[in-house]
Design a protein around this motif. Sequence first.
Motif, PDB file in Angstrom:
ATOM      1  N   UNK A   9      25.772  -4.864  -6.835  1.00 44.63           N
ATOM      2  CA  UNK A   9      25.845  -6.151  -7.514  1.00 44.63           C
ATOM      3  C   UNK A   9      26.062  -5.899  -8.999  1.00 44.63           C
ATOM      4  N   UNK A  10      26.733  -6.839  -9.656  1.00 41.64           N
ATOM      5  CA  UNK A  10      26.864  -6.731 -11.108  1.00 41.64           C
ATOM      6  C   UNK A  10      26.038  -7.803 -11.821  1.00 41.64           C
ATOM      7  N   UNK A  11      25.137  -8.444 -11.094  1.00 41.98           N
ATOM      8  CA  UNK A  11      24.265  -9.458 -11.687  1.00 41.98           C
ATOM      9  C   UNK A  11      23.123  -8.788 -12.444  1.00 41.98           C
ATOM     10  N   UNK A  12      22.877  -9.249 -13.656  1.00 38.61           N
ATOM     11  CA  UNK A  12      21.774  -8.693 -14.446  1.00 38.61           C
ATOM     12  C   UNK A  12      20.429  -8.943 -13.790  1.00 38.61           C
ATOM     13  N   UNK A  13      20.305 -10.023 -13.026  1.00 34.57           N
ATOM     14  CA  UNK A  13      19.042 -10.376 -12.379  1.00 34.57           C
ATOM     15  C   UNK A  13      19.043 -10.023 -10.887  1.00 34.57           C
ATOM     16  N   UNK A  14      19.901  -9.124 -10.474  1.00 38.01           N
ATOM     17  CA  UNK A  14      20.076  -8.803  -9.060  1.00 38.01           C
ATOM     18  C   UNK A  14      18.787  -8.347  -8.385  1.00 38.01           C
ATOM     19  N   UNK A  15      18.486  -8.974  -7.265  1.00 35.23           N
ATOM     20  CA  UNK A  15      17.333  -8.544  -6.473  1.00 35.23           C
ATOM     21  C   UNK A  15      17.597  -7.170  -5.865  1.00 35.23           C
ATOM     22  N   UNK A  16      18.851  -6.859  -5.602  1.00 33.03           N
ATOM     23  CA  UNK A  16      19.179  -5.542  -5.056  1.00 33.03           C
ATOM     24  C   UNK A  16      19.023  -4.440  -6.102  1.00 33.03           C
ATOM     25  N   UNK A  17      19.277  -4.760  -7.360  1.00 35.29           N
ATOM     26  CA  UNK A  17      18.988  -3.793  -8.428  1.00 35.29           C
ATOM     27  C   UNK A  17      17.482  -3.540  -8.504  1.00 35.29           C
ATOM     28  N   UNK A  18      16.707  -4.601  -8.384  1.00 33.57           N
ATOM     29  CA  UNK A  18      15.251  -4.454  -8.433  1.00 33.57           C
ATOM     30  C   UNK A  18      14.743  -3.639  -7.242  1.00 33.57           C
ATOM     31  N   UNK A  19      15.279  -3.920  -6.058  1.00 32.82           N
ATOM     32  CA  UNK A  19      14.863  -3.186  -4.864  1.00 32.82           C
ATOM     33  C   UNK A  19      15.231  -1.710  -4.962  1.00 32.82           C
ATOM     34  N   UNK A  20      16.464  -1.409  -5.336  1.00 35.10           N
ATOM     35  CA  UNK A  20      16.887  -0.007  -5.385  1.00 35.10           C
ATOM     36  C   UNK A  20      16.147   0.750  -6.491  1.00 35.10           C
ATOM     37  N   UNK A  21      15.857   0.076  -7.598  1.00 40.81           N
ATOM     38  CA  UNK A  21      15.083   0.721  -8.667  1.00 40.81           C
ATOM     39  C   UNK A  21      13.680   1.053  -8.177  1.00 40.81           C
ATOM     40  N   UNK A  22      13.071   0.114  -7.470  1.00 44.58           N
ATOM     41  CA  UNK A  22      11.731   0.378  -6.913  1.00 44.58           C
ATOM     42  C   UNK A  22      11.787   1.520  -5.897  1.00 44.58           C
ATOM     43  N   UNK A  23      12.738   1.454  -4.981  1.00 39.83           N
ATOM     44  CA  UNK A  23      12.850   2.500  -3.962  1.00 39.83           C
ATOM     45  C   UNK A  23      13.023   3.874  -4.598  1.00 39.83           C
ATOM     46  N   UNK A  24      13.750   3.933  -5.687  1.00 36.91           N
ATOM     47  CA  UNK A  24      13.999   5.229  -6.345  1.00 36.91           C
ATOM     48  C   UNK A  24      12.730   5.840  -6.920  1.00 36.91           C
ATOM     49  N   UNK A  25      11.716   5.027  -7.193  1.00 39.56           N
ATOM     50  CA  UNK A  25      10.452   5.559  -7.732  1.00 39.56           C
ATOM     51  C   UNK A  25       9.573   6.180  -6.653  1.00 39.56           C
ATOM     52  N   UNK A  26       9.974   6.044  -5.405  1.00 40.18           N
ATOM     53  CA  UNK A  26       9.139   6.513  -4.296  1.00 40.18           C
ATOM     54  C   UNK A  26       9.403   7.970  -3.904  1.00 40.18           C
TER      55      UNK A  26
END
Length: 183
Positions: A9-26
């Motif tokens: 997604x290229x949305x600044x508020x993308x829920x997929x950006x938030x999800x992938x960022x969280x997943x990457x911390x695991x």
Amino acid sequence: MKVLAIAGSNSAASMNKQLVAYASTQFENAEVEVIDLDAFEMPIYKHERELTGGVPQEAKDFAAKIDGANVLLVSLAEHNGTYSTAFKNVFDWVSRIKDRTVWNEVPMLLMSAAPGGRGGAGVLEAATKRFPFHGGNIIETFSLPFFNDNFDKAAQKISNEEKDSELKDKIKKIAAVETILEK
């Protein structure tokens, strides 16, 4: 281990950006890079553009990021049942690089988050069917439905314990696959 996290997604508020960022911390003991599709914005793919100008440097840079990773986390936004235009354009340009597959067989956790109950089922189905033809080595898939109810935006983490546990189990599996491949 090098983990590359991509939100489709290229949305600044993308829920997929938030999800992938969280997943990457695991991932433990991993070098993680979360990339933004905005950094790879290119003209819409057109055969004549390719003939006259070749493949844009941004597509080659995106491919190099994939090639440098041991694990891919890809979380796709669903637009009308399939990929976002921003993601599809990057995908199309990378697919035009001579003598390569888009995903280069790098082990992948394919994800989607959506505000509704299907959790991006359409885009996950489309990608699960299409990506293997382009070197997609999909180890696991994960869907986060009802994103606004199941993700704590302030804490930037999944708030639904069952879904959080499911994601963490899938991350352990893909990390184990990568560990086996390294040996």
